[in-house]
Motif scaffolding. Structure first.
Motif, PDB file in Angstrom:
ATOM      1  N   SER A 106       0.817  -1.214   0.000  1.00  0.00           N
ATOM      2  CA  SER A 106       0.000   0.000   0.000  1.00  0.00           C
ATOM      3  C   SER A 106       0.852   1.266   0.000  1.00  0.00           C
ATOM      4  N   SER A 107       2.078   1.179   0.504  1.00  0.00           N
ATOM      5  CA  SER A 107       2.949   2.357   0.482  1.00  0.00           C
ATOM      6  C   SER A 107       3.300   2.757  -0.953  1.00  0.00           C
ATOM      7  N   LEU A 108       3.192   1.828  -1.869  1.00  0.00           N
ATOM      8  CA  LEU A 108       3.491   2.133  -3.277  1.00  0.00           C
ATOM      9  C   LEU A 108       2.263   2.546  -4.060  1.00  0.00           C
ATOM     10  N   ILE A 109       1.132   1.911  -3.817  1.00  0.00           N
ATOM     11  CA  ILE A 109       0.014   2.117  -4.738  1.00  0.00           C
ATOM     12  C   ILE A 109      -1.209   2.808  -4.168  1.00  0.00           C
ATOM     13  N   THR A 110      -1.236   3.092  -2.873  1.00  0.00           N
ATOM     14  CA  THR A 110      -2.412   3.747  -2.307  1.00  0.00           C
ATOM     15  C   THR A 110      -2.594   5.145  -2.874  1.00  0.00           C
ATOM     16  N   PHE A 111      -1.511   5.878  -2.998  1.00  0.00           N
ATOM     17  CA  PHE A 111      -1.550   7.245  -3.520  1.00  0.00           C
ATOM     18  C   PHE A 111      -0.528   7.374  -4.636  1.00  0.00           C
ATOM     19  N   ARG A 112      -0.725   8.368  -5.486  1.00  0.00           N
ATOM     20  CA  ARG A 112       0.276   8.658  -6.512  1.00  0.00           C
ATOM     21  C   ARG A 112       1.355   9.527  -5.872  1.00  0.00           C
ATOM     22  N   HIS A 113       2.513   8.951  -5.724  1.00  0.00           N
ATOM     23  CA  HIS A 113       3.620   9.641  -5.086  1.00  0.00           C
ATOM     24  C   HIS A 113       4.604  10.141  -6.135  1.00  0.00           C
ATOM     25  N   SER A 114       5.456  11.038  -5.727  1.00  0.00           N
ATOM     26  CA  SER A 114       6.454  11.583  -6.652  1.00  0.00           C
ATOM     27  C   SER A 114       7.514  10.552  -7.029  1.00  0.00           C
ATOM     28  N   TRP A 115       7.652   9.492  -6.233  1.00  0.00           N
ATOM     29  CA  TRP A 115       8.682   8.515  -6.553  1.00  0.00           C
ATOM     30  C   TRP A 115       8.228   7.497  -7.598  1.00  0.00           C
ATOM     31  N   LYS A 173       6.987   7.417 -11.280  1.00  0.00           N
ATOM     32  CA  LYS A 173       6.816   8.276 -12.452  1.00  0.00           C
ATOM     33  C   LYS A 173       6.408   7.419 -13.646  1.00  0.00           C
ATOM     34  N   ASP A 174       5.280   7.758 -14.254  1.00  0.00           N
ATOM     35  CA  ASP A 174       4.753   7.008 -15.404  1.00  0.00           C
ATOM     36  C   ASP A 174       4.605   5.521 -15.083  1.00  0.00           C
ATOM     37  N   GLY A 175       4.259   5.210 -13.835  1.00  0.00           N
ATOM     38  CA  GLY A 175       4.053   3.821 -13.442  1.00  0.00           C
ATOM     39  C   GLY A 175       5.332   3.069 -13.154  1.00  0.00           C
ATOM     40  N   ILE A 176       6.473   3.765 -13.093  1.00  0.00           N
ATOM     41  CA  ILE A 176       7.770   3.112 -12.884  1.00  0.00           C
ATOM     42  C   ILE A 176       8.355   3.533 -11.541  1.00  0.00           C
ATOM     43  N   ILE A 177       8.889   2.553 -10.825  1.00  0.00           N
ATOM     44  CA  ILE A 177       9.608   2.831  -9.577  1.00  0.00           C
ATOM     45  C   ILE A 177      11.006   2.233  -9.678  1.00  0.00           C
ATOM     46  N   THR A 178      11.979   2.953  -9.181  1.00  0.00           N
ATOM     47  CA  THR A 178      13.376   2.523  -9.265  1.00  0.00           C
ATOM     48  C   THR A 178      13.857   1.927  -7.946  1.00  0.00           C
ATOM     49  N   MET A 179      14.955   1.192  -8.035  1.00  0.00           N
ATOM     50  CA  MET A 179      15.585   0.630  -6.842  1.00  0.00           C
ATOM     51  C   MET A 179      15.984   1.749  -5.883  1.00  0.00           C
ATOM     52  N   THR A 180      16.508   2.835  -6.413  1.00  0.00           N
ATOM     53  CA  THR A 180      16.910   3.972  -5.586  1.00  0.00           C
ATOM     54  C   THR A 180      15.734   4.502  -4.774  1.00  0.00           C
ATOM     55  N   SER A 181      14.579   4.654  -5.426  1.00  0.00           N
ATOM     56  CA  SER A 181      13.389   5.140  -4.728  1.00  0.00           C
ATOM     57  C   SER A 181      12.935   4.153  -3.658  1.00  0.00           C
ATOM     58  N   SER A 208      11.393  -3.859 -15.451  1.00  0.00           N
ATOM     59  CA  SER A 208      11.489  -3.029 -16.661  1.00  0.00           C
ATOM     60  C   SER A 208      12.911  -3.044 -17.184  1.00  0.00           C
ATOM     61  N   ARG A 209      13.045  -3.087 -18.482  1.00  0.00           N
ATOM     62  CA  ARG A 209      14.362  -3.078 -19.132  1.00  0.00           C
ATOM     63  C   ARG A 209      14.581  -1.777 -19.906  1.00  0.00           C
ATOM     64  N   VAL A 210      13.828  -0.739 -19.590  1.00  0.00           N
ATOM     65  CA  VAL A 210      13.891   0.526 -20.320  1.00  0.00           C
ATOM     66  C   VAL A 210      15.143   1.320 -19.959  1.00  0.00           C
ATOM     67  N   SER A 211      15.687   1.096 -18.770  1.00  0.00           N
ATOM     68  CA  SER A 211      16.821   1.879 -18.270  1.00  0.00           C
ATOM     69  C   SER A 211      17.899   0.946 -17.750  1.00  0.00           C
ATOM     70  N   ASP A 212      19.100   1.495 -17.552  1.00  0.00           N
ATOM     71  CA  ASP A 212      20.181   0.713 -16.957  1.00  0.00           C
ATOM     72  C   ASP A 212      19.957   0.497 -15.464  1.00  0.00           C
ATOM     73  N   GLU A 213      19.219   1.424 -14.822  1.00  0.00           N
ATOM     74  CA  GLU A 213      18.927   1.295 -13.400  1.00  0.00           C
ATOM     75  C   GLU A 213      17.846   0.240 -13.191  1.00  0.00           C
ATOM     76  N   GLN A 214      17.983  -0.538 -12.130  1.00  0.00           N
ATOM     77  CA  GLN A 214      16.978  -1.553 -11.824  1.00  0.00           C
ATOM     78  C   GLN A 214      15.672  -0.848 -11.472  1.00  0.00           C
ATOM     79  N   GLN A 215      14.602  -1.247 -12.149  1.00  0.00           N
ATOM     80  CA  GLN A 215      13.308  -0.607 -11.937  1.00  0.00           C
ATOM     81  C   GLN A 215      12.178  -1.565 -12.276  1.00  0.00           C
ATOM     82  N   TRP A 216      10.982  -1.201 -11.821  1.00  0.00           N
ATOM     83  CA  TRP A 216       9.805  -2.021 -12.043  1.00  0.00           C
ATOM     84  C   TRP A 216       8.649  -1.157 -12.521  1.00  0.00           C
ATOM     85  N   VAL A 217       7.792  -1.749 -13.344  1.00  0.00           N
ATOM     86  CA  VAL A 217       6.556  -1.098 -13.767  1.00  0.00           C
ATOM     87  C   VAL A 217       5.462  -1.565 -12.815  1.00  0.00           C
TER      88      VAL A 217
END
Length: 93
Positions: free
Chosen positions: A21-30, A32-40, A68-77
């Motif tokens: 719920s910390s990820l999907i309850t609200f639209r947070h700034s971390w 972006k376009d449905g993508i979250i990074t390892m850093t975030s 997601s394979r869109v970036s070099d940084e580990q991330q998820w859609v």
């Protein structure tokens, strides 16, 4: 909940529900376009890469997140947080 594939045992399902719920309850700034990074995720959850990989593996198994394979940084859609229109970074996908 036990995942032998991910070497993960959770005795407190409410804890995973709170992480989810910390990820999907609200639209947070971390997210972006449905993508979250390892850093975030490290900043949000205050966990290490290994723990985050394990938890995101659980989320992937339940189709809550997709690697997601869109970036070099580990991330998820996060499909539930994708915008109504296709983001430019997915134009070639």
């Amino acid at each position: 909940f036990v995942s032998m594939e991910l070497n993960f045992v959770c005795f407190d399902l409410q804890w995973i529900a709170k992480l989810f719920s910390s990820l999907i309850t609200f639209r947070h700034s971390w997210v972006k376009d449905g993508i979250i990074t390892m850093t975030s995720l490290k900043q949000i959850w205050k966990l290490g890469s290994r723990e985050i990989d394990c938890l995101m593996g659980v989320f992937e198994r339940f189709h809550i997140a997709v690697p997601s394979r869109v970036s070099d940084e580990q991330q998820w859609v996060l499909p539930c947080l994708l915008p109504d229109t296709r983001p430019e970074k997915f134009a070639s996908v």
